[in-house]
Every structure is written in structure tokens, then in C-alpha cells.
Write a protein that holds these residues in place. Structure first.
Motif, mmCIF file in Angstrom:
data_model
loop_
_atom_site.group_PDB
_atom_site.id
_atom_site.type_symbol
_atom_site.label_atom_id
_atom_site.label_comp_id
_atom_site.label_asym_id
_atom_site.label_seq_id
_atom_site.Cartn_x
_atom_site.Cartn_y
_atom_site.Cartn_z
ATOM 1 N N ASN A 101 37.304 41.040 45.363
ATOM 2 C CA ASN A 101 36.018 41.608 45.789
ATOM 3 C C ASN A 101 35.925 43.089 45.457
ATOM 4 O O ASN A 101 34.867 43.571 45.032
ATOM 5 C CB ASN A 101 35.826 41.399 47.298
ATOM 6 C CG ASN A 101 35.135 40.089 47.616
ATOM 7 O OD1 ASN A 101 34.043 39.813 47.119
ATOM 8 N ND2 ASN A 101 35.773 39.267 48.432
ATOM 9 N N MET A 102 37.012 43.802 45.652
ATOM 10 C CA MET A 102 37.028 45.238 45.333
ATOM 11 C C MET A 102 36.783 45.443 43.832
ATOM 12 O O MET A 102 36.057 46.355 43.433
ATOM 13 C CB MET A 102 38.369 45.844 45.738
ATOM 14 C CG MET A 102 38.623 45.865 47.233
ATOM 15 S SD MET A 102 37.524 47.001 48.123
ATOM 16 C CE MET A 102 38.202 48.574 47.614
ATOM 17 N N ALA A 103 37.386 44.577 43.016
ATOM 18 C CA ALA A 103 37.185 44.678 41.568
ATOM 19 C C ALA A 103 35.746 44.345 41.204
ATOM 20 O O ALA A 103 35.115 45.036 40.389
ATOM 21 C CB ALA A 103 38.143 43.728 40.847
ATOM 22 N N ALA A 104 35.195 43.311 41.828
ATOM 23 C CA ALA A 104 33.837 42.866 41.510
ATOM 24 C C ALA A 104 32.789 43.918 41.858
ATOM 25 O O ALA A 104 31.749 44.019 41.195
ATOM 26 C CB ALA A 104 33.531 41.558 42.247
ATOM 27 N N LYS A 105 33.058 44.706 42.894
ATOM 28 C CA LYS A 105 32.110 45.742 43.308
ATOM 29 C C LYS A 105 31.919 46.806 42.230
ATOM 30 O O LYS A 105 30.903 47.493 42.199
ATOM 31 C CB LYS A 105 32.578 46.391 44.608
ATOM 32 C CG LYS A 105 32.401 45.514 45.834
ATOM 33 C CD LYS A 105 32.909 46.203 47.089
ATOM 34 C CE LYS A 105 32.739 45.317 48.319
ATOM 35 N NZ LYS A 105 33.278 45.940 49.552
ATOM 36 N N GLU A 106 32.903 46.952 41.387
ATOM 37 C CA GLU A 106 32.835 47.958 40.328
ATOM 38 C C GLU A 106 32.309 47.377 39.021
ATOM 39 O O GLU A 106 32.300 48.054 37.990
ATOM 40 C CB GLU A 106 34.229 48.566 40.100
ATOM 41 C CG GLU A 106 34.803 49.264 41.329
ATOM 42 C CD GLU A 106 36.166 49.861 41.045
ATOM 43 O OE1 GLU A 106 36.379 50.313 39.899
ATOM 44 O OE2 GLU A 106 37.008 49.867 41.962
ATOM 45 N N MET A 107 31.881 46.105 39.078
ATOM 46 C CA MET A 107 31.424 45.437 37.863
ATOM 47 C C MET A 107 30.081 44.775 38.097
ATOM 48 O O MET A 107 29.641 44.605 39.234
ATOM 49 C CB MET A 107 32.459 44.387 37.434
ATOM 50 C CG MET A 107 33.878 44.925 37.304
ATOM 51 S SD MET A 107 35.078 43.665 36.842
ATOM 52 C CE MET A 107 34.605 43.378 35.139
ATOM 53 N N ASP A 108 29.436 44.407 37.013
ATOM 54 C CA ASP A 108 28.179 43.665 37.094
ATOM 55 C C ASP A 108 28.439 42.184 36.835
ATOM 56 O O ASP A 108 29.352 41.815 36.082
ATOM 57 C CB ASP A 108 27.174 44.185 36.062
ATOM 58 C CG ASP A 108 26.752 45.630 36.342
ATOM 59 O OD1 ASP A 108 26.635 45.978 37.529
ATOM 60 O OD2 ASP A 108 26.564 46.386 35.371
ATOM 61 N N ASN A 109 27.630 41.359 37.474
ATOM 62 C CA ASN A 109 27.632 39.919 37.184
ATOM 63 C C ASN A 109 28.939 39.210 37.507
ATOM 64 O O ASN A 109 29.372 38.314 36.776
ATOM 65 C CB ASN A 109 27.267 39.668 35.721
ATOM 66 C CG ASN A 109 25.905 40.219 35.368
ATOM 67 O OD1 ASN A 109 24.987 40.197 36.183
ATOM 68 N ND2 ASN A 109 25.771 40.744 34.157
ATOM 69 N N VAL A 110 29.579 39.609 38.607
ATOM 70 C CA VAL A 110 30.779 38.909 39.072
ATOM 71 C C VAL A 110 30.601 38.538 40.536
ATOM 72 O O VAL A 110 30.387 39.400 41.390
ATOM 73 C CB VAL A 110 32.058 39.767 38.910
ATOM 74 C CG1 VAL A 110 33.272 39.015 39.475
ATOM 75 C CG2 VAL A 110 32.299 40.132 37.456
ATOM 76 N N TYR A 111 30.669 37.236 40.817
ATOM 77 C CA TYR A 111 30.635 36.734 42.190
ATOM 78 C C TYR A 111 32.040 36.271 42.567
ATOM 79 O O TYR A 111 32.706 35.617 41.757
ATOM 80 C CB TYR A 111 29.684 35.546 42.317
ATOM 81 C CG TYR A 111 28.229 35.850 42.113
ATOM 82 C CD1 TYR A 111 27.416 36.218 43.181
ATOM 83 C CD2 TYR A 111 27.648 35.744 40.849
ATOM 84 C CE1 TYR A 111 26.064 36.478 42.998
ATOM 85 C CE2 TYR A 111 26.294 36.009 40.651
ATOM 86 C CZ TYR A 111 25.513 36.369 41.734
ATOM 87 O OH TYR A 111 24.172 36.627 41.549
ATOM 88 N N VAL A 112 32.466 36.591 43.776
ATOM 89 C CA VAL A 112 33.787 36.172 44.247
ATOM 90 C C VAL A 112 33.615 35.264 45.461
ATOM 91 O O VAL A 112 32.932 35.627 46.421
ATOM 92 C CB VAL A 112 34.666 37.386 44.606
ATOM 93 C CG1 VAL A 112 35.993 36.928 45.209
ATOM 94 C CG2 VAL A 112 34.923 38.240 43.367
#
Length: 281
Positions: A101-112
Motif C-alpha cells: 500500500n505504501m508503494a502504491a500511494k506513490e504510483m498511479d493505477n495500482v490497487y492493493v
């Protein structure tokens, strides 16, 4: 048209054939055997884990995937224009979900997705997501449906011996000795993302597994007939066949998938651990 990529940690225990057929991206979990680090499904498997425990008497450790590793893993797909839907082992069992989730917050178009499960309980949710994508659902719609229905995953399994759970500090020495003397085989069920003892069976493992399947059938009469997983660690073929026969007798699934527990589950439960996993309605 939205391009969607399903990914998962290796804890989903899906077969190589299913992974390849559905183009599922797998992020391997790190397994520590003493001072040596391996990666689940890449250079270590259940048999290697069991051999290590037999030789040393020490359980392996798992290491949560770091945030930067997740960012690198996700980016290989987002750079190609995909929206990523990533599945994690239950957040109550590992910090992988938090890191993803921490990684996804820094990216676009990623759901965890926190599967609130493990092994094929995670895998069956992935196949549900695959079905939904084939139906034309958007990534956002898929995530909403999976998150709503994950509470309906029935995942449980029977453990032959408590040795591995004892080594991992998950049962007392007294319980371990008693299970050997009385031939007790506990069933472990996942509720609200956490594992706990459900029932205790006495007698031979074959008899216990047969009763376990019947008990599950009696308890959960309203189930999704689409598919069922029979998942096991290295297990006697005769035991696996008993479970297969009883599932065919008590249930009417359109598809029954035999899957093998990976390094993570096997390191905690040992030999002859087997369970059935399916969706409830």
C-alpha cells in the motif's frame, strides 16, 4: 479500453499452469533458511523447506517484501499502460500488505487488495478477479467486488501433527505431546483474516480428513459451485485421494483444482496438511 494486470505475492499458491494461462504476475516472498535468503517459487519450494527443518530442527523465517521492491515490481506493468490489481496475504499475518500500500500511494493505477486470507484463499480471489475482468468489469469495479466478497471465502485445513506449529510457538509442548498420544488432528480455519483452531479430530488422518470434509459440507450448504481448491503441503497420496473423493461426494463444484502449498504455509504446518477452499454465497 482499460488494460488490467492481476498480480500477487507468491503466497497465493496458484499452480504454474493457472498463473501462465491468466498472465498473473508473481512477486516472490523472501524465505530465510538460516543465514541464506531464498525467494519462494524461484529457488525454494516446500520440499526444500521441509528438508531444512528436518536437518536443522529450525523453522525458516519469512521477510516482508520491502516498499521499494513493490514499486519496482508494479512499475514494470504500469510503464506498459496497465492498471495493476495486486493481492496480498492477510495483513494480520504479514506486513506485506502495508508495504504494498505504501508503494502504491506513490504510483498511479495500482490497487492493493488485502485478501484477509492466505494460500488458495488468496488464489481463489485472484481467479474471481480474472472472471470479473473477462465479464468486462473495470479495475475499480473488480476491487470493490473482491473486497466485498472476501469475507465469503471458506478456507480451512487439517494438520496431521503439531510439531511445526509447536516449533513456531503456535501451540504448547503439552498440546504437542497430547496430539501424538491421542492422535489428534486439528482443523485450522481463517476467520476475519486470522488463523485459529476450529475442530479437533481423533483417529487416523484419513478418517479425520473424511470427517472434516463432511463437517464443512454440513456447515456450509449455501456455497458457490464455480470452483473449489484442494490444497496441500507434501502429503500422502492416499490422504489426498480421500479428500478428493469426499469433496466429490458431498459437493457439486464445476471445477476442483488441486494446488500445492508453498514455502510459507508449509514452513508453519509441515507434512500432511490439507484443506478445501471455496466461496460461500
Amino acid at each position: 479500453m482499460e488494460k488490467i494486470k492481476i498480480t500477487s505475492d507468491s503466497t497465493c499458491d496458484l499452480t504454474k499452469e493457472i498463473i501462465e494461462a491468466n498472465g498473473i504476475g508473481i512477486c516472490p516472498i523472501a524465505i530465510l533458511l538460516g543465514m541464506d535468503e531464498y525467494h519462494d517459487t524461484v529457488d525454494v519450494d516446500a520440499e526444500k523447506v521441509l528438508a531444512y527443518v528436518n536437518e536443522t530442527g529450525v523453522l525458516p523465517k519469512t521477510a516482508a517484501t520491502p516498499i521499494d521492491t513493490y514499486k519496482e515490481f508494479f512499475s514494470q506493468y504500469t510503464k506498459e499502460g496497465y492498471t495493476v490489481i495486486h493481492f496480498n496475504i492477510s495483513s494480520k499475518s504479514s506486513s506485506c500488505n502495508n508495504n504494498a500500500n505504501m508503494a502504491a500511494k506513490e504510483m498511479d493505477n495500482v490497487y492493493v487488495i488485502d485478501s484477509l486470507s492466505l494460500s488458495s484463499g488468496q488464489g481463489i480471489q485472484i481467479l474471481k478477479a480474472v472472471d470479473l475482468i473477462k465479464e468486462g468489469k473495470t479495475a475499480k469495479e473488480v476491487v470493490e467486488i473482491i473486497n466485498e466478497e472476501r469475507k465469503n471465502v471458506q478456507i480451512s485445513f487439517v494438520v496431521d501433527k503439531l510439531d511445526f506449529l509447536h516449533k513456531g510457538g503456535r501451540c504448547s509442548s503439552v498440546a504437542n505431546v497430547a496430539s501424538k498420544v491421542l492422535k489428534i488432528h486439528p482443523s485450522i480455519a481463517m476467520k476475519d483474516g486470522a488463523l485459529g483452531v476450529d475442530k479437533k479430530y481423533m483417529g487416523s488422518l484419513a478418517r479425520s480428513c473424511a470427517q472434516y470434509v463432511k463437517d464443512i459440507a454440513d456447515t456450509y450448504k449455501n456455497y458457490d459451485e464455480a470452483r473449489c481448491f484442494i490444497t496441500h503441503s507434501p502429503t500422502d497420496e492416499a490422504i489426498v485421494n480421500v479428500v478428493k473423493e469426499k469433496v466429490a461426494e458431498y459437493f457439486k463444484f464445476n471445477e476442483v483444482i488441486e494446488s500445492f502449498a508453498g514455502s510459507t504455509v508449509t514452513s508453519h504446518c509441515g507434512y500432511n496438511t490439507i484443506g478445501i477452499i471455496f466461496y460461500l454465497k
